[in-house]
Design an enzyme around this catalytic site. Sequence first.
Site, mmCIF file in Angstrom:
data_model
loop_
_atom_site.group_PDB
_atom_site.id
_atom_site.type_symbol
_atom_site.label_atom_id
_atom_site.label_comp_id
_atom_site.label_asym_id
_atom_site.label_seq_id
_atom_site.Cartn_x
_atom_site.Cartn_y
_atom_site.Cartn_z
ATOM 1 N N ASP A 18 0.829 -1.211 0.000
ATOM 2 C CA ASP A 18 0.000 0.000 0.000
ATOM 3 C C ASP A 18 0.864 1.263 0.000
ATOM 4 O O ASP A 18 1.992 1.252 0.502
ATOM 5 C CB ASP A 18 -0.925 -0.022 1.231
ATOM 6 C CG ASP A 18 -2.104 0.930 1.080
ATOM 7 O OD1 ASP A 18 -2.338 1.448 -0.027
ATOM 8 O OD2 ASP A 18 -2.801 1.160 2.096
ATOM 9 N N GLY A 19 0.304 2.331 -0.549
ATOM 10 C CA GLY A 19 0.963 3.638 -0.494
ATOM 11 C C GLY A 19 1.579 4.102 -1.807
ATOM 12 O O GLY A 19 2.298 5.106 -1.820
ATOM 13 N N ASN A 20 1.296 3.411 -2.899
ATOM 14 C CA ASN A 20 1.835 3.838 -4.204
ATOM 15 C C ASN A 20 1.332 5.229 -4.587
ATOM 16 O O ASN A 20 2.096 6.066 -5.065
ATOM 17 C CB ASN A 20 1.406 2.865 -5.305
ATOM 18 C CG ASN A 20 2.035 1.503 -5.163
ATOM 19 O OD1 ASN A 20 2.965 1.323 -4.388
ATOM 20 N ND2 ASN A 20 1.526 0.539 -5.915
ATOM 21 N N ARG A 22 0.054 7.684 -2.687
ATOM 22 C CA ARG A 22 0.594 8.760 -1.848
ATOM 23 C C ARG A 22 2.060 9.021 -2.152
ATOM 24 O O ARG A 22 2.514 10.162 -2.164
ATOM 25 C CB ARG A 22 0.384 8.427 -0.363
ATOM 26 C CG ARG A 22 -1.007 8.800 0.130
ATOM 27 C CD ARG A 22 -1.322 8.132 1.435
ATOM 28 N NE ARG A 22 -1.537 6.689 1.228
ATOM 29 C CZ ARG A 22 -1.571 5.801 2.209
ATOM 30 N NH1 ARG A 22 -1.371 6.179 3.455
ATOM 31 N NH2 ARG A 22 -1.804 4.531 1.947
ATOM 32 N N TRP A 23 2.813 7.974 -2.400
ATOM 33 C CA TRP A 23 4.227 8.148 -2.757
ATOM 34 C C TRP A 23 4.332 9.092 -3.950
ATOM 35 O O TRP A 23 5.156 10.010 -3.957
ATOM 36 C CB TRP A 23 4.837 6.779 -3.085
ATOM 37 C CG TRP A 23 6.296 6.846 -3.455
ATOM 38 C CD1 TRP A 23 7.364 6.703 -2.616
ATOM 39 C CD2 TRP A 23 6.839 7.086 -4.766
ATOM 40 N NE1 TRP A 23 8.541 6.836 -3.318
ATOM 41 C CE2 TRP A 23 8.245 7.071 -4.647
ATOM 42 C CE3 TRP A 23 6.286 7.310 -6.024
ATOM 43 C CZ2 TRP A 23 9.103 7.264 -5.726
ATOM 44 C CZ3 TRP A 23 7.136 7.515 -7.103
ATOM 45 C CH2 TRP A 23 8.531 7.491 -6.952
ATOM 46 N N ASN A 66 -11.049 -2.233 -5.168
ATOM 47 C CA ASN A 66 -10.279 -1.328 -6.032
ATOM 48 C C ASN A 66 -10.962 -1.078 -7.385
ATOM 49 O O ASN A 66 -10.624 -0.123 -8.086
ATOM 50 C CB ASN A 66 -8.852 -1.860 -6.268
ATOM 51 C CG ASN A 66 -7.954 -1.738 -5.052
ATOM 52 O OD1 ASN A 66 -7.055 -2.551 -4.847
ATOM 53 N ND2 ASN A 66 -8.173 -0.716 -4.221
HETATM 54 C C1 IPE Z 1 -5.559 -2.648 -0.194
HETATM 55 O O1 IPE Z 1 -5.152 -1.344 -0.414
HETATM 56 C C2 IPE Z 1 -5.543 -3.402 -1.479
HETATM 57 C C3 IPE Z 1 -4.232 -3.573 -2.088
HETATM 58 C C4 IPE Z 1 -3.078 -3.295 -1.558
HETATM 59 C C5 IPE Z 1 -4.248 -4.148 -3.402
HETATM 60 P P1 IPE Z 1 -6.210 -0.152 -0.524
HETATM 61 O O2 IPE Z 1 -5.411 1.081 -0.666
HETATM 62 O O3 IPE Z 1 -7.187 -0.422 -1.578
HETATM 63 O O4 IPE Z 1 -6.919 -0.228 0.901
HETATM 64 P P2 IPE Z 1 -7.909 0.776 1.626
HETATM 65 O O5 IPE Z 1 -9.098 0.945 0.756
HETATM 66 O O6 IPE Z 1 -7.173 2.063 1.818
HETATM 67 O O7 IPE Z 1 -8.210 0.137 2.930
HETATM 68 C C1 IPE Z 2 -1.498 0.256 -3.374
HETATM 69 O O1 IPE Z 2 -1.291 1.625 -3.416
HETATM 70 C C2 IPE Z 2 -1.797 -0.327 -4.738
HETATM 71 C C3 IPE Z 2 -3.212 -0.694 -4.930
HETATM 72 C C4 IPE Z 2 -4.144 -0.659 -4.030
HETATM 73 C C5 IPE Z 2 -3.577 -1.182 -6.245
HETATM 74 P P1 IPE Z 2 -2.492 2.651 -3.414
HETATM 75 O O2 IPE Z 2 -2.848 2.959 -4.819
HETATM 76 O O3 IPE Z 2 -3.604 2.189 -2.554
HETATM 77 O O4 IPE Z 2 -1.802 3.920 -2.761
HETATM 78 P P2 IPE Z 2 -2.452 4.939 -1.760
HETATM 79 O O5 IPE Z 2 -2.996 4.161 -0.610
HETATM 80 O O6 IPE Z 2 -3.522 5.663 -2.509
HETATM 81 O O7 IPE Z 2 -1.321 5.828 -1.367
HETATM 82 MG MG MG Z 3 -4.052 2.453 -0.584
#
Ligand code: IPE
Ligand code: IPE
Ligand code: MG
Length: 248
Positions: A18-20, A22-23, A66
């Site tokens: 998680d966090g792609n 926001r990064w 997602n």
């Molecule tokens: C969880 O991340 C799903 C994956 C890492 C693929 P999300 O970014 O979708 O989670 P929430 O919605 O913030 O809980």
């Molecule tokens: C995780 O990063 C990847 C997926 C859920 C596909 P995010 O896209 O959820 O990144 P944030 O949480 O918005 O930073």
């Molecule tokens: Mg996320």
Amino acid sequence: MKKLDPDKLPVHLAIIMDGNGRWAQQRMLKRVIGHQRGAETVNMVVEQAWQLGIKYLTLFAFSSENWSRPAIEVRALMSLLKKYIRQETARMMRKNIRYNVIGNRSDLPDDVNQTLDDAIAQTAGNTGMLLTLALSYGGRQELSMAAARLARDVMAGTLTPEQITVDTFGTYLDTGGLPDPDFLIRTSGEMRISNFLLWQLAYTELYFTETNWPDFTINELHKALADFQSRERRFGKTSDQLTRGSHH
Ligand code: IPE
Ligand code: IPE
Ligand code: MG
């Protein structure tokens, strides 16, 4: 770097990457750039897990929820996924890694499914690490589909309600045959499970780090694994029972 005990590594490591987004946003970049950088972290983690001899690595790559993201981001993630699989299958072959997918595959675009089928077929004979990608995956969806399959078998007369135990139930899940994860890492500071492996995480050790997935490094992975090795997994028993042996 703290030395890891090779005998106390998780057999099954699961990661919520998680966090792609926001990064990327912190750097004034588009979210998709964050996902691209995240794919590089995937390579690092696969490489490390393989070197450490971890048998099962499960990565949460795309959740059932997602799908409700903007269409442009969903499309970018699907094409990145396809590109990643195509690009890395040769490396998986060299490393004797087998691909596996859990989740609702029927929701995925045809071209993605085709790429996955090819990669799964090509790596089917590999006996090293099992790399499971959770795609269009949701724990509640998996559990309700398992219940539906169970109900069908009971109606067909091949299963009685009395035969539904923890073990038989487990075989109806997408993860049937996989051991439960020993260790779960979630990056980006969110302290939640987000519908990942609800049944399978019952006794998993959880680890949360503030680091966003694209910034997650080898050192951090080792730090997390060292933390795992410092934990006492009691499974409901007392600490004494574990140190003196189970006959007490
Ligand atoms: C969880 O991340 C799903 C994956 C890492 C693929 P999300 O970014 O979708 O989670 P929430 O919605 O913030 O809980
Ligand atoms: C995780 O990063 C990847 C997926 C859920 C596909 P995010 O896209 O959820 O990144 P944030 O949480 O918005 O930073
Ligand atoms: Mg996320």
